[in-house]
Design a protein around this motif. Structure first.
Motif, PDB file in Angstrom:
ATOM      1  N   VAL D 100       2.975  18.139  -2.163  1.00  0.00           N
ATOM      2  CA  VAL D 100       3.964  19.013  -1.520  1.00  0.00           C
ATOM      3  C   VAL D 100       4.681  19.867  -2.552  1.00  0.00           C
ATOM      4  O   VAL D 100       4.985  21.035  -2.307  1.00  0.00           O
ATOM      5  CB  VAL D 100       4.983  18.165  -0.726  1.00  0.00           C
ATOM      6  CG1 VAL D 100       6.139  19.012  -0.218  1.00  0.00           C
ATOM      7  CG2 VAL D 100       4.285  17.463   0.433  1.00  0.00           C
ATOM      8  N   GLU D 110       2.910  13.375  -0.297  1.00  0.00           N
ATOM      9  CA  GLU D 110       3.117  12.652   0.957  1.00  0.00           C
ATOM     10  C   GLU D 110       1.779  12.153   1.485  1.00  0.00           C
ATOM     11  O   GLU D 110       0.785  12.880   1.469  1.00  0.00           O
ATOM     12  CB  GLU D 110       3.761  13.579   2.004  1.00  0.00           C
ATOM     13  CG  GLU D 110       5.162  14.016   1.617  1.00  0.00           C
ATOM     14  CD  GLU D 110       5.838  14.903   2.646  1.00  0.00           C
ATOM     15  OE1 GLU D 110       7.008  15.235   2.446  1.00  0.00           O
ATOM     16  OE2 GLU D 110       5.174  15.264   3.645  1.00  0.00           O
ATOM     17  N   THR D 124       6.065   8.655   0.707  1.00  0.00           N
ATOM     18  CA  THR D 124       6.408   9.760  -0.178  1.00  0.00           C
ATOM     19  C   THR D 124       6.496   9.184  -1.587  1.00  0.00           C
ATOM     20  O   THR D 124       7.001   8.080  -1.781  1.00  0.00           O
ATOM     21  CB  THR D 124       7.765  10.386   0.187  1.00  0.00           C
ATOM     22  OG1 THR D 124       8.813   9.447  -0.046  1.00  0.00           O
ATOM     23  CG2 THR D 124       7.811  10.821   1.641  1.00  0.00           C
ATOM     24  N   GLY D 125       6.002   9.953  -2.560  1.00  0.00           N
ATOM     25  CA  GLY D 125       6.006   9.437  -3.918  1.00  0.00           C
ATOM     26  C   GLY D 125       6.175  10.530  -4.953  1.00  0.00           C
ATOM     27  O   GLY D 125       5.897  11.702  -4.694  1.00  0.00           O
TER      28      GLY D 125
END
Lengths: 154, 154, 154, 154
Positions: D100, D110, D124-125
């Motif tokens: 993203v 994501e 999410t990371g």
């Protein structure tokens, strides 16, 4: 102006002032924020808005990381997760923050918000640590937005 | 007073008013918050404080969940994680929130904060949905703190 | 079969067995997971895959919450965030979990993964606690998917 | 051996192989992981263990970031948060990941896990991106642990 040109506790934090909490930076890697709850801190249900606690944690994390920066380094919030346990309708809040892990480029911190002995919420966050050569140049050129790397300690 | 006794956009949100953003609830499961950046929103480095965006996301998630509640139900933030991408020093911020998953007891929402077309930050959060029988009784008894289940939508 | 019909440490956990770690539930609200690193635990760069630590934390949180459930109650992971500090290429990992806050409907836990005295990673997670009347009925009807409320302690 | 010396889809991922999912890297910034549920993927309650979905997301995020690295760069997971919506007892799982936001030093991704059209979980990371000069030297010296900066894409 950058954080590295002055001591953290001599700088002004306009949003912390606007919300109404005070910062006690403490030893490097630690900080304490204090807030007396006022009517403007409440949510539609008449309890302390969760974002007030988050503002104390985010600011507290920046204050705890700041004294660990080398000359010329800045820090910026990567992400924070906050979890809520208890609601509060009046009284004082204290948010204590500790630096749990300090890598060369990423720091990890934890904040705990209390009303007396009651744990209200906890937060964990990561901060990027960097030397803002390019970012500073970009800022000098006056853009409305800048890379996250130039956000610097909140 | 609970959220279920009035329409959300008729209620006052003291902390949102104090920060200075407005809410446009939109369709059930959606909301939009808008903020013109003012000097009091900045952090010590002169950029928008991350907690301002968090306040818009947390409030926006509450506004998006609220219209999906059954009569007598309340909601409360369990946790929110916010990640930051760009810093902003001036201009307007828009935070758009959508309800991604609505279980019977837990809702999951996502917020995206923009300056024009530029994505500044994203947040994901979970909210507890419950009928506050005991909590309401506890509140009526007037404690300074209450279980998280009685925090209700921010 | 539900968790409430037997003691946790008498149940089998197929994925924990497959990954290769053992669980020591400990006192209610606590658990310890232990793993000797094997070649199948590595990522493409030859270091311990982060998902191995996550599996130990998620399973450890379930094991810590389980003894606090009332008869008929189940728990299910709402969310977990894990942050990584150090990489490990060989040796043993221990993941210690503690229940930090136990609400009526939501529990909050923290896990810390160590190699000896070295902190490798930390996780924070929330679990829903509920009585699975409807969910159990849905499960009995045999769907391939079920609401998150019927996931139960991992 | 580092990721930069070979193409990602030519490298072996021992833990992904052990869990039993396959990776389809796709365009730079995208990846897809696929898993047929087997008995070893279940938790004590007979539903898919949440850590299986996490393993697919973490590996998928690494695979999505990897093609965006410059020569000599590596990436390492900073943190991932995963939230669960539905339980699954049988069938196939697909985990789709998108990049993203790609900063110079931090990437945000994501992941969404599906059973057919049903959304099971989202993650999410954030990943650190860096050139591992010192870390590589440290690794060459053969420590059992290394700084998170040398973990590299999972």
């Amino acid at each position: 102006m950058t954080h590295s040109s002055s001591r953290y506790n001599e700088t002004r934090n306009p949003f912390a002032d606007h919300v109404g909490f005070s910062m006690e930076p403490g030893a490097p890697g630690e900080s304490t924020a204090r807030l007396p709850i006022q009517p403007q801190h409440l949510n539609p249900n008449g309890v302390l808005h969760g974002a007030v606690l988050y503002a104390m944690a985010d600011t507290g994390m920046g204050a705890a990381v700041f004294p660990t920066l080398a000359p010329g380094e800045l820090c910026a919030t990567i992400e924070i997760k906050m979890t809520y346990f208890k609601a509060l309708v009046q009284g004082d809040v204290v948010c204590r923050t500790v630096l749990v892990n300090r890598g060369k480029r990423v720091a990890y911190l934890e904040s705990s918000a209390f009303a007396g002995e009651v744990l209200l919420a906890k937060a964990t966050g990561t901060y990027a640590i960097f030397t803002p050569s390019q970012a500073a140049a970009a800022r000098a050129a006056g853009p409305a937005t800048a890379s996250a790397e130039s956000r610097a300690c909140p």
